[in-house]
Design a protein around this motif. Structure first.
Motif: not given
Length: 334
Positions: A256, A262, A14, A203-204, A196, A207, A199-200, A260, A12
């Motif tokens: 950022d 959608d 960011t 996603k990590a 952010t 996902p 979301g980060y 992350v 990612l």
């Protein structure tokens, strides 16, 4: 809490870092951590999907903001700094005042005179020095920056300062542990710290979960910026959701968010009010308008969420009670 050890192989791009987010939990006062998350069956039946509520109001400042201010205050205290200033729509100022008192920091908060009186009163009660300006939040940001320059003190800028994002991201760590499987997470979108940060982490570490940001049509700058992949500013805002009513997105925060989120959607004022009313009726929660944005998004697009497990983060409950009663009574916008 046992921190999640599984890492996603997705890279990612960011400013955020998972190790720093995990470390943030160690400096945040535990009173702000591991907030309740529960399946609200009555609300789910009304909305046509499974709904879990992450309750970020069950703490001394009634919002998620202290997760970030705790990280900021700990870092400043470690650097030997003794004064800090911020602009706030209300919740950040109260949280910074609370964290500043815990870390022996002198806190100045600049807020708009248009902010709810209840939020301004709570900032004063926290021990912070409150300066009120005529104009909106973005004018308060300019005034806070001026104070920081003149006094040579640290300016805390929500969402721009990575500590505020990574503090908010600890919500995501808890969601991944507490609420699997996650189909969609609905996040109120203002400056972008919570969106952010959470979301980060999603996603990590999760996902497969869809991260959807929600903003009012009356304050659409960040959503339009996400949609157009460039900073879009607006001349004014017109929404009861004062906590997300910014006009000027911060470019690096948008970067950022683009990495992350959608989706980012806009909702009508009537849907926000209906969401507040449903949270009171079905979950027994008194919330500020920004906290009802997730429910509003489901109300406006029920087919999208039908049959899915949706988590909505209840981000704040600092609302003027006279306004609240006026909004949630039947047909408040007529």
């Amino acid at each position: 809490m046992t921190l999640v050890s599984v890492r996603c192989c997705v890279v990612l791009n960011t400013r955020l870092d998972l190790d720093r987010i995990c470390a943030a939990r160690r400096v945040i006062d535990p009173v702000f951590l591991d907030t309740p998350l529960f399946r609200c069956e009555a609300l789910g039946r009304a909305l046509g999907c499974a709904v879990s509520i992450k309750l970020e109001t069950a703490n001394p400042v009634r919002s998620f903001k202290a997760r970030g201010t705790e990280v900021v205050a700990d870092r400043l205290s470690g650097q030997g700094r003794r004064a800090v200033v911020c602009a706030s729509a209300g919740n950040l100022g109260w949280a910074l005042g609370w964290s500043g008192r815990r870390h022996d920091l002198d806190v100045t908060v600049v807020a708009s005179r248009r902010a709810p009186a209840a939020k301004l009163d709570r900032i004063r009660a926290s021990g912070a020095v409150l300066e009120v300006v005529d104009g909106d939040f973005d004018l308060a940001r300019e005034r806070a920056a001026d104070i920081a320059r003149r006094r040579g003190v640290r300016l805390v800028e929500d969402s721009l300062d990575i500590e505020t994002c990574e503090g908010a991201a600890t919500i995501g760590l808890e969601l991944v542990r507490q609420a699997p499987p996650l189909d969609a997470v609905l996040i109120a979108l203002g400056g972008g710290a919570m969106a952010t940060g959470v979301g980060y982490v999603l996603k990590a570490l999760a996902p497969g979960a869809e991260m959807i940001c929600v903003q009012p049509h009356g304050a659409p700058a960040m959503t339009r910026s996400w949609q157009e992949r460039r900073v879009v500013t607006t001349d004014s805002t017109d929404t009861i959701a004062d906590g997300v009513a910014g006009r000027r997105p911060i470019p690096v925060v948008l970067d950022d968010l683009l990495a992350v989120a959608d989706d980012a959607v806009l909702v009508e004022e009537a849907s926000i009010v209906a969401g507040m009313r449903m949270l009171l009726q079905h979950a027994g929660l008194v919330v500020e308008p920004s906290a009802a944005l997730g429910v509003a998004a489901v109300l406006e697009d029920p087919d999208r969420f039908a049959g899915r497990h949706v988590v909505t983060v209840i981000c704040g409950s600092n609302v003027d009670l006279d306004d609240y009663h006026r909004w949630v009574r039947p047909d408040p916008l007529r």
